[in-house]
Scaffold this motif. Structure first.
Motif, PDB file in Angstrom:
ATOM      1  N   LEU A 111       8.051   2.520   8.277  1.00  0.00           N
ATOM      2  CA  LEU A 111       7.203   1.883   7.275  1.00  0.00           C
ATOM      3  C   LEU A 111       5.882   1.444   7.909  1.00  0.00           C
ATOM      4  O   LEU A 111       4.807   1.691   7.356  1.00  0.00           O
ATOM      5  N   ILE A 112       5.970   0.811   9.069  1.00  0.00           N
ATOM      6  CA  ILE A 112       4.758   0.354   9.756  1.00  0.00           C
ATOM      7  C   ILE A 112       3.863   1.550  10.091  1.00  0.00           C
ATOM      8  O   ILE A 112       2.642   1.497   9.883  1.00  0.00           O
ATOM      9  N   ASP A 113       4.456   2.642  10.547  1.00  0.00           N
ATOM     10  CA  ASP A 113       3.682   3.845  10.859  1.00  0.00           C
ATOM     11  C   ASP A 113       2.991   4.410   9.620  1.00  0.00           C
ATOM     12  O   ASP A 113       1.825   4.820   9.678  1.00  0.00           O
ATOM     13  N   VAL A 114       3.700   4.438   8.491  1.00  0.00           N
ATOM     14  CA  VAL A 114       3.112   4.938   7.248  1.00  0.00           C
ATOM     15  C   VAL A 114       1.969   4.034   6.805  1.00  0.00           C
ATOM     16  O   VAL A 114       0.904   4.521   6.380  1.00  0.00           O
ATOM     17  N   LEU A 115       2.162   2.725   6.904  1.00  0.00           N
ATOM     18  CA  LEU A 115       1.095   1.794   6.524  1.00  0.00           C
ATOM     19  C   LEU A 115      -0.140   1.979   7.415  1.00  0.00           C
ATOM     20  O   LEU A 115      -1.272   1.940   6.924  1.00  0.00           O
ATOM     21  N   ILE A 116       0.078   2.201   8.698  1.00  0.00           N
ATOM     22  CA  ILE A 116      -1.042   2.437   9.614  1.00  0.00           C
ATOM     23  C   ILE A 116      -1.735   3.751   9.264  1.00  0.00           C
ATOM     24  O   ILE A 116      -2.964   3.821   9.170  1.00  0.00           O
ATOM     25  N   GLU A 117      -0.938   4.795   9.054  1.00  0.00           N
ATOM     26  CA  GLU A 117      -1.473   6.113   8.726  1.00  0.00           C
ATOM     27  C   GLU A 117      -2.297   6.084   7.447  1.00  0.00           C
ATOM     28  O   GLU A 117      -3.342   6.728   7.346  1.00  0.00           O
ATOM     29  N   ASN A 118      -1.857   5.308   6.462  1.00  0.00           N
ATOM     30  CA  ASN A 118      -2.551   5.205   5.174  1.00  0.00           C
ATOM     31  C   ASN A 118      -3.612   4.110   5.155  1.00  0.00           C
ATOM     32  O   ASN A 118      -4.157   3.806   4.093  1.00  0.00           O
ATOM     33  N   LYS A 119      -3.853   3.509   6.307  1.00  0.00           N
ATOM     34  CA  LYS A 119      -4.832   2.424   6.443  1.00  0.00           C
ATOM     35  C   LYS A 119      -4.530   1.275   5.473  1.00  0.00           C
ATOM     36  O   LYS A 119      -5.420   0.711   4.843  1.00  0.00           O
ATOM     37  N   ARG A 120      -3.234   0.918   5.391  1.00  0.00           N
ATOM     38  CA  ARG A 120      -2.772  -0.143   4.494  1.00  0.00           C
ATOM     39  C   ARG A 120      -1.954  -1.187   5.243  1.00  0.00           C
ATOM     40  O   ARG A 120      -1.153  -1.889   4.639  1.00  0.00           O
ATOM     41  N   LEU A 121      -2.145  -1.299   6.550  1.00  0.00           N
ATOM     42  CA  LEU A 121      -1.347  -2.230   7.345  1.00  0.00           C
ATOM     43  C   LEU A 121      -1.545  -3.675   6.903  1.00  0.00           C
ATOM     44  O   LEU A 121      -0.660  -4.507   7.072  1.00  0.00           O
ATOM     45  N   ASN A 122      -2.694  -3.958   6.290  1.00  0.00           N
ATOM     46  CA  ASN A 122      -2.931  -5.311   5.776  1.00  0.00           C
ATOM     47  C   ASN A 122      -1.908  -5.700   4.707  1.00  0.00           C
ATOM     48  O   ASN A 122      -1.714  -6.883   4.427  1.00  0.00           O
ATOM     49  N   LEU A 123      -1.203  -4.712   4.144  1.00  0.00           N
ATOM     50  CA  LEU A 123      -0.183  -4.983   3.120  1.00  0.00           C
ATOM     51  C   LEU A 123       1.183  -5.338   3.701  1.00  0.00           C
ATOM     52  O   LEU A 123       2.086  -5.698   2.945  1.00  0.00           O
ATOM     53  N   LEU A 124       1.343  -5.240   5.013  1.00  0.00           N
ATOM     54  CA  LEU A 124       2.660  -5.463   5.619  1.00  0.00           C
ATOM     55  C   LEU A 124       3.310  -6.777   5.200  1.00  0.00           C
ATOM     56  O   LEU A 124       4.482  -6.776   4.806  1.00  0.00           O
ATOM     57  N   PRO A 125       2.609  -7.918   5.226  1.00  0.00           N
ATOM     58  CA  PRO A 125       3.264  -9.160   4.783  1.00  0.00           C
ATOM     59  C   PRO A 125       3.716  -9.097   3.317  1.00  0.00           C
ATOM     60  O   PRO A 125       4.813  -9.563   2.979  1.00  0.00           O
TER      61      PRO A 125
END
Length: 175
Positions: free
Chosen positions: A77-91
């Motif tokens: 999940l973290i990798d996908v969020l990074i890949e999609n430039k959406r890591l700010n959504l992790l919380p």
């Protein structure tokens, strides 16, 4: 809130994958760990939201913070969020996952909005009171909103009890 719909989609997709692999409970524990870690560390939250910090640096920080404490689905999940430039959504993804997992398990979520964070003792007291009025298992989510000035707003299912200072002042002004 910005990104809530996207966070919900990521959370649902993660839950579906975790259910397929019979790891939903393990991923739930990971999400609780992620939520609690980010809430406890303001610098980590700022780093995740910063557009200036490179994705590779964010990935290495998260790998160091959560090394060997999260499973492969959560790392994915973290990798996908990074890949999609959406890591700010992790919380937000972590919070949404916890909510939908609890719903799937039949656990009622009680949301308490306060002006300041609740202490552990107060959380236990509120949880005990809510559990007395609801026949199902209950989990507590504390949302901090300084605009309510004081008091609290309690939401359980479709019921809401507003005992905030802001509500009381508005009530007085309307009379």
């Amino acid at each position: 809130m910005i990104g809530t719909r996207a966070a919900l989609r990521y959370a649902k997709a993660t839950l579906n994958l975790a259910k397929e692999k019979n790891l939903a409970e393990e991923v739930d524990k990971d999400m609780i760990l992620i939520r609690d870690t980010i809430e406890a560390n303001h610098d980590l939250e700022i780093m995740l939201k910063s557009p200036i910090i490179k994705s590779a640096a964010k990935r290495s920080v998260l790998a160091e913070v959560f090394k060997k404490r999260i499973n492969g689905i959560t790392k994915g999940l973290i990798d996908v969020l990074i890949e999609n430039k959406r890591l700010n959504l992790l919380p937000l993804v972590a919070k949404e996952y916890i909510v939908i997992y609890d719903f799937m398990k039949g656990v009622e979520v009680a949301q308490v909005t306060t002006a300041v964070p609740l202490t552990k003792e107060l959380e236990k007291a509120i949880l005990k009171r809510v559990h007395e009025s609801v026949d199902t298992k209950v989990s507590l989510v504390n949302v901090v909103d300084p605009s309510i000035i004081g008091g609290f707003v309690l939401r359980v299912g479709d019921k809401e009890y507003d005992s905030s200072v802001t509500y009381r002042l508005e009530d007085l002004l309307s009379q």
